[in-house]
Motif scaffolding. Structure first.
Motif, mmCIF file in Angstrom:
data_model
loop_
_atom_site.group_PDB
_atom_site.id
_atom_site.type_symbol
_atom_site.label_atom_id
_atom_site.label_comp_id
_atom_site.label_asym_id
_atom_site.label_seq_id
_atom_site.Cartn_x
_atom_site.Cartn_y
_atom_site.Cartn_z
ATOM 1 N N ARG A 11 -2.283 21.236 -19.873
ATOM 2 C CA ARG A 11 -1.389 21.811 -18.847
ATOM 3 C C ARG A 11 -2.176 22.713 -17.904
ATOM 4 N NH1 ARG A 11 3.624 22.275 -17.101
ATOM 5 N NH2 ARG A 11 4.508 24.292 -16.542
ATOM 6 N N GLN A 12 -3.061 23.546 -18.448
ATOM 7 C CA GLN A 12 -3.887 24.399 -17.595
ATOM 8 C C GLN A 12 -4.729 23.557 -16.647
ATOM 9 O OE1 GLN A 12 -5.216 26.756 -21.225
ATOM 10 N NE2 GLN A 12 -5.864 28.064 -19.533
ATOM 11 N N LEU A 13 -5.314 22.490 -17.150
ATOM 12 C CA LEU A 13 -6.144 21.623 -16.319
ATOM 13 C C LEU A 13 -5.326 20.954 -15.221
ATOM 14 C CD1 LEU A 13 -8.364 19.984 -19.085
ATOM 15 C CD2 LEU A 13 -9.046 21.745 -17.437
ATOM 16 N N ARG A 14 -4.136 20.470 -15.566
ATOM 17 C CA ARG A 14 -3.289 19.800 -14.575
ATOM 18 C C ARG A 14 -2.824 20.770 -13.492
ATOM 19 N NH1 ARG A 14 -0.651 17.355 -19.093
ATOM 20 N NH2 ARG A 14 1.056 18.815 -18.779
ATOM 21 N N VAL A 15 -2.341 21.943 -13.899
ATOM 22 C CA VAL A 15 -1.872 22.929 -12.926
ATOM 23 C C VAL A 15 -3.033 23.398 -12.059
ATOM 24 C CG1 VAL A 15 -0.877 25.238 -12.655
ATOM 25 C CG2 VAL A 15 0.105 23.648 -14.307
ATOM 26 N N GLY A 16 -4.184 23.628 -12.664
ATOM 27 C CA GLY A 16 -5.367 24.034 -11.907
ATOM 28 C C GLY A 16 -5.769 22.997 -10.871
ATOM 29 N N GLU A 17 -5.686 21.743 -11.215
ATOM 30 C CA GLU A 17 -6.052 20.675 -10.274
ATOM 31 C C GLU A 17 -5.045 20.574 -9.131
ATOM 32 O OE1 GLU A 17 -8.155 17.634 -8.450
ATOM 33 O OE2 GLU A 17 -8.751 19.135 -9.913
ATOM 34 N N VAL A 18 -3.766 20.737 -9.422
ATOM 35 C CA VAL A 18 -2.753 20.714 -8.355
ATOM 36 C C VAL A 18 -2.981 21.875 -7.393
ATOM 37 C CG1 VAL A 18 -0.289 21.040 -7.887
ATOM 38 C CG2 VAL A 18 -1.016 19.479 -9.688
ATOM 39 N N ALA A 86 0.197 27.313 -0.095
ATOM 40 C CA ALA A 86 -0.257 26.272 -1.019
ATOM 41 C C ALA A 86 0.683 26.058 -2.189
ATOM 42 C CB ALA A 86 -1.647 26.617 -1.544
ATOM 43 N N LEU A 87 1.338 27.113 -2.641
ATOM 44 C CA LEU A 87 2.104 26.998 -3.873
ATOM 45 C C LEU A 87 3.608 26.896 -3.651
ATOM 46 C CD1 LEU A 87 0.076 29.468 -6.102
ATOM 47 C CD2 LEU A 87 -0.297 27.048 -5.665
ATOM 48 N N ALA A 88 4.030 26.841 -2.401
ATOM 49 C CA ALA A 88 5.456 26.650 -2.119
ATOM 50 C C ALA A 88 5.888 25.289 -2.655
ATOM 51 C CB ALA A 88 5.711 26.742 -0.625
ATOM 52 N N GLY A 89 6.992 25.265 -3.360
ATOM 53 C CA GLY A 89 7.507 24.011 -3.891
ATOM 54 C C GLY A 89 6.890 23.589 -5.209
ATOM 55 N N LEU A 90 5.965 24.376 -5.721
ATOM 56 C CA LEU A 90 5.373 24.077 -7.025
ATOM 57 C C LEU A 90 6.377 24.511 -8.093
ATOM 58 C CD1 LEU A 90 2.701 23.008 -8.199
ATOM 59 C CD2 LEU A 90 1.951 25.360 -8.386
ATOM 60 N N HIS A 91 6.782 23.616 -8.941
ATOM 61 C CA HIS A 91 7.845 23.890 -9.905
ATOM 62 C C HIS A 91 7.262 24.421 -11.208
ATOM 63 C CE1 HIS A 91 10.703 22.119 -7.208
ATOM 64 N NE2 HIS A 91 9.934 21.060 -7.095
ATOM 65 N N LEU A 92 7.051 25.744 -11.211
ATOM 66 C CA LEU A 92 6.575 26.428 -12.404
ATOM 67 C C LEU A 92 7.480 27.619 -12.660
ATOM 68 C CD1 LEU A 92 2.728 26.560 -11.699
ATOM 69 C CD2 LEU A 92 3.882 25.145 -13.394
ATOM 70 N N LYS A 93 7.525 28.066 -13.895
ATOM 71 C CA LYS A 93 8.316 29.243 -14.219
ATOM 72 C C LYS A 93 7.766 30.457 -13.481
ATOM 73 C CE LYS A 93 10.262 31.677 -18.159
ATOM 74 N NZ LYS A 93 10.381 31.689 -19.607
ATOM 75 N N TYR A 94 6.436 30.592 -13.453
ATOM 76 C CA TYR A 94 5.774 31.667 -12.743
ATOM 77 C C TYR A 94 4.794 31.063 -11.746
ATOM 78 C CZ TYR A 94 7.416 34.271 -16.787
ATOM 79 O OH TYR A 94 8.205 34.812 -17.764
ATOM 80 N N VAL A 95 4.749 31.603 -10.540
ATOM 81 C CA VAL A 95 3.773 31.174 -9.553
ATOM 82 C C VAL A 95 2.531 32.021 -9.787
ATOM 83 C CG1 VAL A 95 3.239 30.965 -7.107
ATOM 84 C CG2 VAL A 95 5.549 30.539 -7.916
ATOM 85 N N PRO A 96 1.395 31.407 -10.096
ATOM 86 C CA PRO A 96 0.209 32.183 -10.433
ATOM 87 C C PRO A 96 -0.335 32.970 -9.263
ATOM 88 C CG PRO A 96 -0.253 29.818 -10.537
ATOM 89 C CD PRO A 96 1.175 29.975 -10.189
ATOM 90 N N ASN A 97 -0.878 34.155 -9.557
ATOM 91 C CA ASN A 97 -1.600 34.933 -8.566
ATOM 92 C C ASN A 97 -2.975 34.315 -8.401
ATOM 93 O OD1 ASN A 97 0.374 36.922 -8.081
ATOM 94 N ND2 ASN A 97 -0.223 37.973 -9.946
ATOM 95 N N ILE A 98 -3.420 34.213 -7.156
ATOM 96 C CA ILE A 98 -4.743 33.645 -6.931
ATOM 97 C C ILE A 98 -5.673 34.704 -6.388
ATOM 98 C CG2 ILE A 98 -3.935 31.306 -6.595
ATOM 99 C CD1 ILE A 98 -4.235 31.676 -3.611
#
Length: 98
Positions: A11-18, A86-98
């Motif tokens: 999951r970390q790898l997939r989210v990181g790649e997106v 970049a992260l608008a519309g990303l369906h996650l419980k929390y939007v990660p800080n970059i």
């Protein structure tokens, strides 16, 4: 037995790649305010994300490696705008800080 040190989950790898792909698209659009960012081609090489998916470290490299520290400083200033774009519309419980 094991040392307890494990690599990132699938999951970390997939989210990181997106996140990497979306940030690369935003950076390619040239809608950034800093002049040095507009005239430099920036590659997003990797995104590492914490197991709780709340923090993401983004690794970038400008074409030719010129002015790296200045570009990283400007990107850190632009981080909230980049995150929103970049992260608008990303369906996650929390939007990660970059």
């Amino acid at each position: 037995m094991g040392s307890g040190a494990r690599g990132p989950s699938q999951r970390q790898l997939r989210v990181g790649e997106v996140i990497r792909q979306r940030l690369a698209e935003v950076l390619a659009r040239d809608d950034l305010e800093a002049k040095i960012l507009k005239k430099t081609s920036i590659t997003v090489t990797e995104v590492r994300i914490t197991p709780d998916l709340r923090q993401a470290s983004v690794y970038v490299m400008p074409l030719g490696g010129m002015h790296l520290s200045e570009i990283v400083d400007k990107l850190n200033v632009e981080a909230p705008r980049l995150k929103k774009a970049a992260l608008a519309g990303l369906h996650l419980k929390y939007v990660p800080n970059i």
